[in-house]
Design an enzyme around this catalytic site. Structure first.
Site, PDB file in Angstrom:
ATOM      1  N   VAL A  12       0.837  -1.201   0.000  1.00  0.00           N
ATOM      2  CA  VAL A  12       0.000   0.000   0.000  1.00  0.00           C
ATOM      3  C   VAL A  12       0.871   1.249   0.000  1.00  0.00           C
ATOM      4  CG1 VAL A  12      -1.768   1.260   1.264  1.00  0.00           C
ATOM      5  CG2 VAL A  12      -1.840  -1.234   1.180  1.00  0.00           C
ATOM      6  N   ASP A  31      10.541   3.928   5.905  1.00  0.00           N
ATOM      7  CA  ASP A  31      10.325   2.582   6.456  1.00  0.00           C
ATOM      8  C   ASP A  31      11.363   2.372   7.552  1.00  0.00           C
ATOM      9  OD1 ASP A  31       8.706  -0.050   5.078  1.00  0.00           O
ATOM     10  OD2 ASP A  31      10.140  -0.437   6.687  1.00  0.00           O
ATOM     11  N   PHE A 251     -15.983 -11.316  -9.235  1.00  0.00           N
ATOM     12  CA  PHE A 251     -15.770 -12.065  -7.990  1.00  0.00           C
ATOM     13  C   PHE A 251     -16.792 -13.184  -7.810  1.00  0.00           C
ATOM     14  CE2 PHE A 251     -12.273 -10.360  -5.373  1.00  0.00           C
ATOM     15  CZ  PHE A 251     -11.764  -9.537  -6.365  1.00  0.00           C
ATOM     16  N   LEU A 252     -17.168 -13.783  -8.938  1.00  0.00           N
ATOM     17  CA  LEU A 252     -18.046 -14.956  -8.895  1.00  0.00           C
ATOM     18  C   LEU A 252     -17.348 -16.152  -9.540  1.00  0.00           C
ATOM     19  CD1 LEU A 252     -21.649 -13.617  -9.685  1.00  0.00           C
ATOM     20  CD2 LEU A 252     -20.756 -14.484  -7.517  1.00  0.00           C
ATOM     21  N   ALA A 254     -15.742 -19.462  -9.082  1.00  0.00           N
ATOM     22  CA  ALA A 254     -15.617 -20.517  -8.068  1.00  0.00           C
ATOM     23  C   ALA A 254     -14.224 -21.123  -8.144  1.00  0.00           C
ATOM     24  CB  ALA A 254     -16.669 -21.590  -8.321  1.00  0.00           C
ATOM     25  N   CYS A 262      -5.186  -9.800   2.829  1.00  0.00           N
ATOM     26  CA  CYS A 262      -6.254  -8.844   3.160  1.00  0.00           C
ATOM     27  C   CYS A 262      -7.565  -9.505   3.565  1.00  0.00           C
ATOM     28  CB  CYS A 262      -6.486  -7.923   1.979  1.00  0.00           C
ATOM     29  SG  CYS A 262      -4.974  -7.139   1.445  1.00  0.00           S
ATOM     30  N   LYS A 322      -2.855 -15.946  -5.523  1.00  0.00           N
ATOM     31  CA  LYS A 322      -3.506 -15.616  -6.790  1.00  0.00           C
ATOM     32  C   LYS A 322      -2.404 -15.312  -7.804  1.00  0.00           C
ATOM     33  CE  LYS A 322      -4.067 -10.633  -6.329  1.00  0.00           C
ATOM     34  NZ  LYS A 322      -4.963  -9.521  -6.479  1.00  0.00           N
ATOM     35  N   ARG A 329       0.853 -15.588   1.574  1.00  0.00           N
ATOM     36  CA  ARG A 329       0.092 -15.456   2.823  1.00  0.00           C
ATOM     37  C   ARG A 329      -1.324 -16.030   2.650  1.00  0.00           C
ATOM     38  NH1 ARG A 329       1.456  -9.301   4.215  1.00  0.00           N
ATOM     39  NH2 ARG A 329       1.642  -9.246   1.948  1.00  0.00           N
TER      40      ARG A 329
HETATM   41  C1  UGA Z   1      -8.184  -7.392  -1.952  1.00  0.00           C
HETATM   42  C2  UGA Z   1      -9.254  -6.451  -2.539  1.00  0.00           C
HETATM   43  O1  UGA Z   1      -9.689  -6.939  -3.809  1.00  0.00           O
HETATM   44  C3  UGA Z   1      -8.728  -5.037  -2.704  1.00  0.00           C
HETATM   45  O2  UGA Z   1      -9.764  -4.177  -3.140  1.00  0.00           O
HETATM   46  C4  UGA Z   1      -8.207  -4.554  -1.334  1.00  0.00           C
HETATM   47  O3  UGA Z   1      -7.665  -3.259  -1.407  1.00  0.00           O
HETATM   48  C5  UGA Z   1      -7.142  -5.499  -0.848  1.00  0.00           C
HETATM   49  O4  UGA Z   1      -7.701  -6.832  -0.732  1.00  0.00           O
HETATM   50  C6  UGA Z   1      -6.669  -4.994   0.498  1.00  0.00           C
HETATM   51  O5  UGA Z   1      -7.493  -4.950   1.429  1.00  0.00           O
HETATM   52  O6  UGA Z   1      -5.544  -4.506   0.588  1.00  0.00           O
HETATM   53  P1  UGA Z   1      -6.099  -8.763  -2.948  1.00  0.00           P
HETATM   54  O7  UGA Z   1      -5.953  -9.364  -1.593  1.00  0.00           O
HETATM   55  O8  UGA Z   1      -4.897  -8.258  -3.643  1.00  0.00           O
HETATM   56  O9  UGA Z   1      -7.129  -7.498  -2.904  1.00  0.00           O
HETATM   57  O10 UGA Z   1      -6.721  -9.884  -3.866  1.00  0.00           O
HETATM   58  P2  UGA Z   1      -8.038 -10.127  -4.741  1.00  0.00           P
HETATM   59  O11 UGA Z   1      -7.742  -9.916  -6.156  1.00  0.00           O
HETATM   60  O12 UGA Z   1      -9.199  -9.422  -4.168  1.00  0.00           O
HETATM   61  O13 UGA Z   1      -8.217 -11.703  -4.511  1.00  0.00           O
HETATM   62  C7  UGA Z   1      -8.397 -12.233  -3.195  1.00  0.00           C
HETATM   63  C8  UGA Z   1      -8.579 -13.728  -3.239  1.00  0.00           C
HETATM   64  O14 UGA Z   1      -9.843 -14.064  -3.793  1.00  0.00           O
HETATM   65  C9  UGA Z   1      -7.545 -14.482  -4.086  1.00  0.00           C
HETATM   66  O15 UGA Z   1      -7.142 -15.634  -3.382  1.00  0.00           O
HETATM   67  C10 UGA Z   1      -8.309 -14.864  -5.349  1.00  0.00           C
HETATM   68  O16 UGA Z   1      -7.816 -16.031  -5.956  1.00  0.00           O
HETATM   69  C11 UGA Z   1      -9.701 -15.073  -4.779  1.00  0.00           C
HETATM   70  N1  UGA Z   1     -10.783 -14.915  -5.767  1.00  0.00           N
HETATM   71  C12 UGA Z   1     -11.028 -13.689  -6.327  1.00  0.00           C
HETATM   72  C13 UGA Z   1     -11.584 -15.999  -6.089  1.00  0.00           C
HETATM   73  O17 UGA Z   1     -11.385 -17.127  -5.582  1.00  0.00           O
HETATM   74  N2  UGA Z   1     -12.624 -15.822  -6.965  1.00  0.00           N
HETATM   75  C14 UGA Z   1     -12.892 -14.611  -7.545  1.00  0.00           C
HETATM   76  O18 UGA Z   1     -13.859 -14.518  -8.323  1.00  0.00           O
HETATM   77  C15 UGA Z   1     -12.061 -13.527  -7.211  1.00  0.00           C
END
Ligand code: UGA
Length: 436
Positions: A12, A31, A251-252, A254, A262, A322, A329
């Site tokens: 961030v 830092d 975000f749908l 599966a 996060c 991802k 983590r």
């Molecule tokens: C997430 C949020 O998307 C950001 O908006 C937020 O700022 C961030 O956390 C934070 O709080 O700092 P991030 O952790 O980088 O971002 O990852 P995402 O892209 O949101 O994915 C999170 C997890 O959900 C991953 O493990 C991904 O594989 C999983 N996911 C995502 C699914 O299993 N299915 C989906 O359809 C989307």
């Protein structure tokens, strides 16, 4: 051009600092980790984030960004001080506030002029007021004025730069409207909706957003598991749902569940906040439980297909939580590997970026490979755990030759089931009707 100081050079902080510098501001990043700061001076990024290095390099050459471990240097002439330090999970799921507290104390000890403090760290509701109290004690009768603005971040790892530069919205919360307006000016050129609220509401928007996204994924994973039983196809179900503009398609997807630095920590922290205030967050607890279960579900599925997993060779593609990150983590792959290992399976694994960080986390007996084909050699089953681009178009004819069994469990529904079935594989997805 504004003078901005950012405390913390993690995802961030560094992305925020680099992007504000790219927009023409003068940014100083602080830092407490000397190695990190030394590295940044040499152009070495402490995190893996596509596009970040180029932006930092450009701003550094133009002298719009600099790095230090020294608070007086960092705060000299700073108009806006952003706090972007970590708030990891404490023992009971609460956000651990030690880094925020120590940053605020250092700012209070050091700064000698009026400023606006902007909190970007994800913090429990009420933190803005707590910080205000700490600073009020210090600055009473000093002539130094300060305001606090909560400015939650919505950056995703892997797309953090574009999330910063093209945000869906910017949220600013403060008791001081003029301070919020000043911070709004910093984001003006991004031309996105800017929502100004009170400080507790802004803090809550952050948790509610992450919890909702996690809930959306847990929801579709539960639906996928039902699809597995009733013979429906979750990809089409999600498409059919997502076309309803009240639901939306994102975000749908599966799969094997959500991880990262996060969602797990923030959903837990929101549960903790709710309980602290005497409410029962039943949905949030279910969101977490479904996510834990999903990792076991994959292992049960492999057991259903292969029988006893003892001595079976399982190749895992993808380890990071991802794609486009080396972050391990709360990675679903790490838990799945742990369960498979407990069942006596022989595991080999490969990830394009997370091999180094995996070494410390995975059981010693896991074989870490140099490429996807090594993983597959002699495997009874292949499990896709992270949907990296480089796995999209593998040479499946070669894979067929290399594998011992021909079971593919596609944990992210990445591949074309018909294609792989035609090649002779026994293909399984998550919630894919006839391919279950
Ligand atoms: C997430 C949020 O998307 C950001 O908006 C937020 O700022 C961030 O956390 C934070 O709080 O700092 P991030 O952790 O980088 O971002 O990852 P995402 O892209 O949101 O994915 C999170 C997890 O959900 C991953 O493990 C991904 O594989 C999983 N996911 C995502 C699914 O299993 N299915 C989906 O359809 C989307």
């Amino acid at each position: 051009m504004s003078k901005i100081t950012v405390i913390g050079t993690g995802y961030v902080g560094l992305v925020t600092g680099a992007c504000f510098a790219d927009l023409g501001n003068s940014v100083m990043c602080l830092d407490i980790d000397q190695k990190r700061i030394d590295g940044l001076h040499k152009g070495i990024m402490p995190i893996f984030e596509p596009g970040l290095e180029e932006i930092v390099e450009r701003a550094y050459r133009a002298k719009r960004i600099d790095f230090t471990t020294d608070y007086p240097t960092a705060l000299k002439a700073a108009e806006y001080v952003f706090i972007a330090v970590g708030t990891p999970s404490g023992d009971n799921g609460e956000a651990d506030m030690q880094y925020v507290e120590s940053a605020v104390k250092k700012i209070a000890e050091t700064i000698d002029h009026s400023f606006i403090l902007v909190d970007k760290s994800t913090v429990p509701v009420g933190t803005g007021d707590w910080i205000a109290k700490m600073l009020q004690d210090r600055f009473a009768d000093s002539g130094i004025k300060f305001s606090i603005v909560s400015n939650p971040e919505f950056l995703r790892e892997g797309t953090a730069i574009s999330d910063f530069m093209r945000p869906d919205r910017v949220v600013l919360g403060s008791t001081d409207r003029a301070a919020s307006n000043k911070i709004a000016e910093l984001y003006e050129s991004l031309r996105c909706p800017i929502l100004i609220t009170d400080i507790r509401t802004a803090e809550m928007i952050k948790y509610a957003s992450n919890a909702f996204l996690a809930a959306k994924i847990s929801f579709i994973n539960e639906i996928a598991n039902i699809c597995d039983r009733v013979g429906a196809n979750v990809i089409d179900v999600a498409t059919g749902m997502g076309l309803d503009s009240r639901i939306g398609p994102k975000f749908l997807n599966a799969g094997i569940g959500w991880g990262g630095s996060c969602f797990p920590k923030d959903v837990k922290a929101l549960v903790h906040i709710a309980q602290e205030y005497g409410t029962q967050p039943q949905l949030l607890q279910a969101v977490i439980e479904i996510n834990k279960y999903q990792r076991k579900y994959v292992v049960h599925k492999l057991e259903e297909i292969l029988g006893d997993l003892k001595g079976k060779r399982i190749g895992i593609l993808g380890l990071a939580f991802k794609p486009d990150t080396d972050d391990m983590r709360e990675s679903p792959a790490a838990d799945i590997i742990k369960y498979l290992d407990q069942k006596g399976a022989n595991i080999s694994a490969y990830d394009p970026a997370a091999m180094e960080l995996s070494k410390a986390i995975l059981p010693k007996q896991v074989t870490l490979c140099e490429n996807p084909y090594q993983v597959i050699e002699g495997a009874d089953a292949l499990l896709l755990a992270t949907e990296w681009n480089e796995f999209k178009q593998l040479d499946f004819e070669k894979i067929y030759q290399l594998m011992h069994g021909h079971v593919i469990l596609d944990g992210r529904n990445l591949w074309d089931p018909q294609n792989l079935t035609d090649l002779g594989f026994h293909y399984y997805g998550i919630g894919l009707g006839q391919y279950n």
